[in-house]
Motif scaffolding. Structure first.
Motif, PDB file in Angstrom:
ATOM      1  N   PHE A  24      -7.987  -3.040  10.552  1.00 38.72           N
ATOM      2  CA  PHE A  24      -7.543  -3.670   9.314  1.00 38.72           C
ATOM      3  C   PHE A  24      -7.223  -2.631   8.245  1.00 38.72           C
ATOM      4  O   PHE A  24      -7.308  -2.927   7.049  1.00 38.72           O
ATOM      5  CB  PHE A  24      -8.612  -4.643   8.813  1.00 38.72           C
ATOM      6  CG  PHE A  24      -9.058  -5.634   9.855  1.00 38.72           C
ATOM      7  CD1 PHE A  24      -8.136  -6.393  10.549  1.00 38.72           C
ATOM      8  CD2 PHE A  24     -10.394  -5.782  10.162  1.00 38.72           C
ATOM      9  CE1 PHE A  24      -8.539  -7.297  11.521  1.00 38.72           C
ATOM     10  CE2 PHE A  24     -10.818  -6.684  11.128  1.00 38.72           C
ATOM     11  CZ  PHE A  24      -9.885  -7.443  11.812  1.00 38.72           C
ATOM     12  N   GLU A  25      -6.877  -1.431   8.654  1.00 44.40           N
ATOM     13  CA  GLU A  25      -6.462  -0.396   7.706  1.00 44.40           C
ATOM     14  C   GLU A  25      -5.045   0.033   8.052  1.00 44.40           C
ATOM     15  O   GLU A  25      -4.809   0.633   9.111  1.00 44.40           O
ATOM     16  CB  GLU A  25      -7.406   0.808   7.753  1.00 44.40           C
ATOM     17  CG  GLU A  25      -7.043   1.870   6.722  1.00 44.40           C
ATOM     18  CD  GLU A  25      -7.901   3.119   6.853  1.00 44.40           C
ATOM     19  OE1 GLU A  25      -8.367   3.609   5.823  1.00 44.40           O
ATOM     20  OE2 GLU A  25      -8.080   3.596   7.985  1.00 44.40           O
ATOM     21  N   HIS A  26      -4.101  -0.265   7.179  1.00 42.62           N
ATOM     22  CA  HIS A  26      -2.690   0.023   7.443  1.00 42.62           C
ATOM     23  C   HIS A  26      -2.054   0.622   6.197  1.00 42.62           C
ATOM     24  O   HIS A  26      -1.280  -0.046   5.491  1.00 42.62           O
ATOM     25  CB  HIS A  26      -1.969  -1.248   7.878  1.00 42.62           C
ATOM     26  CG  HIS A  26      -2.673  -1.995   8.974  1.00 42.62           C
ATOM     27  ND1 HIS A  26      -2.714  -1.533  10.268  1.00 42.62           N
ATOM     28  CD2 HIS A  26      -3.410  -3.136   8.944  1.00 42.62           C
ATOM     29  CE1 HIS A  26      -3.415  -2.375  11.013  1.00 42.62           C
ATOM     30  NE2 HIS A  26      -3.846  -3.347  10.237  1.00 42.62           N
ATOM     31  N   PRO A  27      -2.373   1.867   5.883  1.00 41.05           N
ATOM     32  CA  PRO A  27      -1.927   2.468   4.611  1.00 41.05           C
ATOM     33  C   PRO A  27      -0.424   2.622   4.481  1.00 41.05           C
ATOM     34  O   PRO A  27       0.082   2.776   3.370  1.00 41.05           O
ATOM     35  CB  PRO A  27      -2.622   3.833   4.617  1.00 41.05           C
ATOM     36  CG  PRO A  27      -2.884   4.129   6.068  1.00 41.05           C
ATOM     37  CD  PRO A  27      -3.152   2.802   6.705  1.00 41.05           C
ATOM     38  N   HIS A  28       0.311   2.569   5.595  1.00 40.49           N
ATOM     39  CA  HIS A  28       1.757   2.755   5.518  1.00 40.49           C
ATOM     40  C   HIS A  28       2.519   1.436   5.425  1.00 40.49           C
ATOM     41  O   HIS A  28       3.742   1.418   5.456  1.00 40.49           O
ATOM     42  CB  HIS A  28       2.236   3.551   6.735  1.00 40.49           C
ATOM     43  CG  HIS A  28       1.628   4.921   6.823  1.00 40.49           C
ATOM     44  ND1 HIS A  28       0.663   5.249   7.741  1.00 40.49           N
ATOM     45  CD2 HIS A  28       1.828   6.026   6.077  1.00 40.49           C
ATOM     46  CE1 HIS A  28       0.297   6.512   7.575  1.00 40.49           C
ATOM     47  NE2 HIS A  28       0.998   7.005   6.574  1.00 40.49           N
ATOM     48  N   ILE A  29       1.786   0.330   5.316  1.00 40.96           N
ATOM     49  CA  ILE A  29       2.419  -0.974   5.132  1.00 40.96           C
ATOM     50  C   ILE A  29       2.405  -1.316   3.648  1.00 40.96           C
ATOM     51  O   ILE A  29       1.357  -1.311   3.012  1.00 40.96           O
ATOM     52  CB  ILE A  29       1.687  -2.058   5.946  1.00 40.96           C
ATOM     53  CG1 ILE A  29       1.889  -1.812   7.446  1.00 40.96           C
ATOM     54  CG2 ILE A  29       2.194  -3.449   5.563  1.00 40.96           C
ATOM     55  CD1 ILE A  29       1.161  -2.795   8.332  1.00 40.96           C
ATOM     56  N   ARG A  30       3.567  -1.590   3.093  1.00 39.88           N
ATOM     57  CA  ARG A  30       3.696  -1.904   1.676  1.00 39.88           C
ATOM     58  C   ARG A  30       3.943  -3.400   1.512  1.00 39.88           C
ATOM     59  O   ARG A  30       4.928  -3.938   1.994  1.00 39.88           O
ATOM     60  CB  ARG A  30       4.859  -1.109   1.054  1.00 39.88           C
ATOM     61  CG  ARG A  30       4.677   0.397   1.163  1.00 39.88           C
ATOM     62  CD  ARG A  30       3.541   0.886   0.276  1.00 39.88           C
ATOM     63  NE  ARG A  30       3.395   2.323   0.354  1.00 39.88           N
ATOM     64  CZ  ARG A  30       2.513   2.952   1.107  1.00 39.88           C
ATOM     65  NH1 ARG A  30       1.702   2.249   1.878  1.00 39.88           N
ATOM     66  NH2 ARG A  30       2.436   4.267   1.125  1.00 39.88           N
ATOM     67  N   ASP A  31       3.005  -4.043   0.867  1.00 45.00           N
ATOM     68  CA  ASP A  31       3.105  -5.476   0.617  1.00 45.00           C
ATOM     69  C   ASP A  31       2.703  -5.707  -0.837  1.00 45.00           C
ATOM     70  O   ASP A  31       1.576  -5.417  -1.221  1.00 45.00           O
ATOM     71  CB  ASP A  31       2.175  -6.238   1.556  1.00 45.00           C
ATOM     72  CG  ASP A  31       2.425  -7.734   1.538  1.00 45.00           C
ATOM     73  OD1 ASP A  31       2.948  -8.224   0.516  1.00 45.00           O
ATOM     74  OD2 ASP A  31       2.111  -8.410   2.530  1.00 45.00           O
ATOM     75  N   SER A  32       3.626  -6.217  -1.646  1.00 46.18           N
ATOM     76  CA  SER A  32       3.377  -6.323  -3.078  1.00 46.18           C
ATOM     77  C   SER A  32       2.321  -7.361  -3.430  1.00 46.18           C
ATOM     78  O   SER A  32       1.855  -7.407  -4.559  1.00 46.18           O
ATOM     79  CB  SER A  32       4.680  -6.655  -3.811  1.00 46.18           C
ATOM     80  OG  SER A  32       5.197  -7.891  -3.353  1.00 46.18           O
TER      81      SER A  32
END
Length: 388
Positions: free
Chosen positions: A188-196
């Motif tokens: 549950f760690e996805h630092p490269h996913i950008r979701d506003s």
């Protein structure tokens, strides 16, 4: 090969043949007859699911696994979580997405942002109403639970990539996979996913502890007569599991040999000291462990965990004092079977001290330092006075 010819083969051969099919081909095969439906369920043994708002987010999540974990890979440890099974990206239905998702068209983009217009849209039951992060997590777990309910009894390797785990997802794992599952990965760690819809710091720290994890250890109302007991490897990234819950999960899976935790809230002195036999048994508070609960663990990775603390080698008066070197890391010595340990990106662990402790005390084949030692031992840069 016809269905009748296939049924004449031993089940082991059938599973080997069907395991070579792609996921879509396997699903198509399962629709042809009742017998083939059973076969396709049985051969679904390795399943990695990524459920996100966009397909590109799922692909990024899978790529991020390969890039981050292969960097720590060596010949000493064989990573069974890579290049195995079906990697399935699942996109949430269009009706569950709204303007919070970057690049997603929504009715609200073309309407007034006033509260009256928002209430009117909600009142009409419009499916384009934006979803919040908790709603997205609920939808992710609903889809995940449906798939696990179907294939859980045959799975030996399961990974779930999403925003978080809730009670529905955890219960699906614990009730359907309890007797057969050997590897579980909850990422549950996805630092490269950008979701506003998510804050900028959403991926940086784990969420608060959740009772959802009680299902995995078979406690509480949701966990009656279920739970995981035969795990051999466990990967948790940004998990909201508590130290006590993780203690119980490790204790009830006696064959657990590979534990990899990243940005996990359970990585506290309470858990580490228990694992190393320095603290009392959480179920029997007046009985100390004669043999450390983690004595059989071979791979133990603790990454991006700021709760692990050590002394600074440069501040020690006696750099050969074993007690001083191990202060805060005393639990490592009790892990007698350990072959690989990682402190990558642990900001409060001194890499020089870890390197020194391994050379003189632990003598492990593989130790991944928090940061490169050269970063701390670099010589000062000389500056020309004329340019100051």
């Amino acid at each position: 090969m016809s269905g009748s010819q296939l049924s004449r083969l031993p089940l082991e051969i059938i599973i080997i043949i069907l395991s070579q099919l792609s996921f879509r081909s396997l699903l198509s095969f399962g629709k042809t007859s009742r017998a083939n439906y059973t076969y396709h369920i049985l051969c679904m043994r390795h399943l990695h699911l990524a459920v996100f708002q966009k397909r590109i987010h799922a692909l990024i999540a899978f790529l991020d696994i390969d890039s981050s974990w292969i960097n720590c890979q060596s010949n000493i440890v064989e990573d069974s979580t890579l290049d195995r099974g079906h990697q399935i990206p699942i996109v949430l239905p269009q009706s569950t997405r709204g303007k919070e998702v970057i690049g997603c068209k929504s009715v609200l983009r073309r309407r007034s942002a006033s509260s009256e217009s928002r209430k009117q849209i909600r009142g009409n039951g419009n499916d384009d109403v934006p979803r919040s992060a908790p709603q997205t997590i609920r939808l992710q777990n609903e889809i995940f639970a449906k798939i696990v309910n179907r294939y859980g009894n045959s799975l030996v390797d399961l990974e779930f990539l999403a925003y978080d785990l809730n009670i529905q997802g955890a219960t699906a794992i614990a009730s359907n996979c309890q007797g057969r599952l050997r590897h579980l990965g909850l990422r549950f760690e996805h630092p490269h996913i950008r979701d506003s819809m998510l804050s900028r710091s959403y991926w940086l720290r784990p969420p608060e502890g959740s009772t959802a994890w009680n299902s995995l250890i078979g406690v509480g109302e949701q966990g009656k007569n279920i739970g995981l007991t035969r795990l051999e490897s466990l990967v948790l990234e940004r998990g909201s599991i508590t130290p006590w819950q993780l203690c119980m999960l490790v204790k009830r899976n006696v064959k657990l040999r590979d534990i990899r935790l990243r940005n996990c809230s359970a990585v506290q002195p309470e858990f580490l000291n228990w694992l190393g036999g320095l603290e009392v048994d959480p179920e029997e508070p007046h009985k100390y462990e004669e043999v450390a609960p983690g004595a059989s663990i071979q791979v133990f990775w603790l990454e991006n965990c700021d709760s692990i603390r050590s002394e600074r080698l440069g501040l020690l008066a006696d750099k050969d004092d074993e007690k001083a070197l191990e202060k805060g890391l005393e639990w490592v010595r009790a892990l007698k079977s350990l072959k690989s340990i990682s402190f990558r990106q642990c900001p409060n662990v001194d890499p020089d001290l870890v390197e020194k402790a391994n050379e003189t005390i632990w003598r492990l084949p593989e130790v991944v330092l928090p940061y490169p030692v050269k970063q701390y031992n670099s010589e000062p840069i000389e500056v020309d006075p004329d340019y100051v």
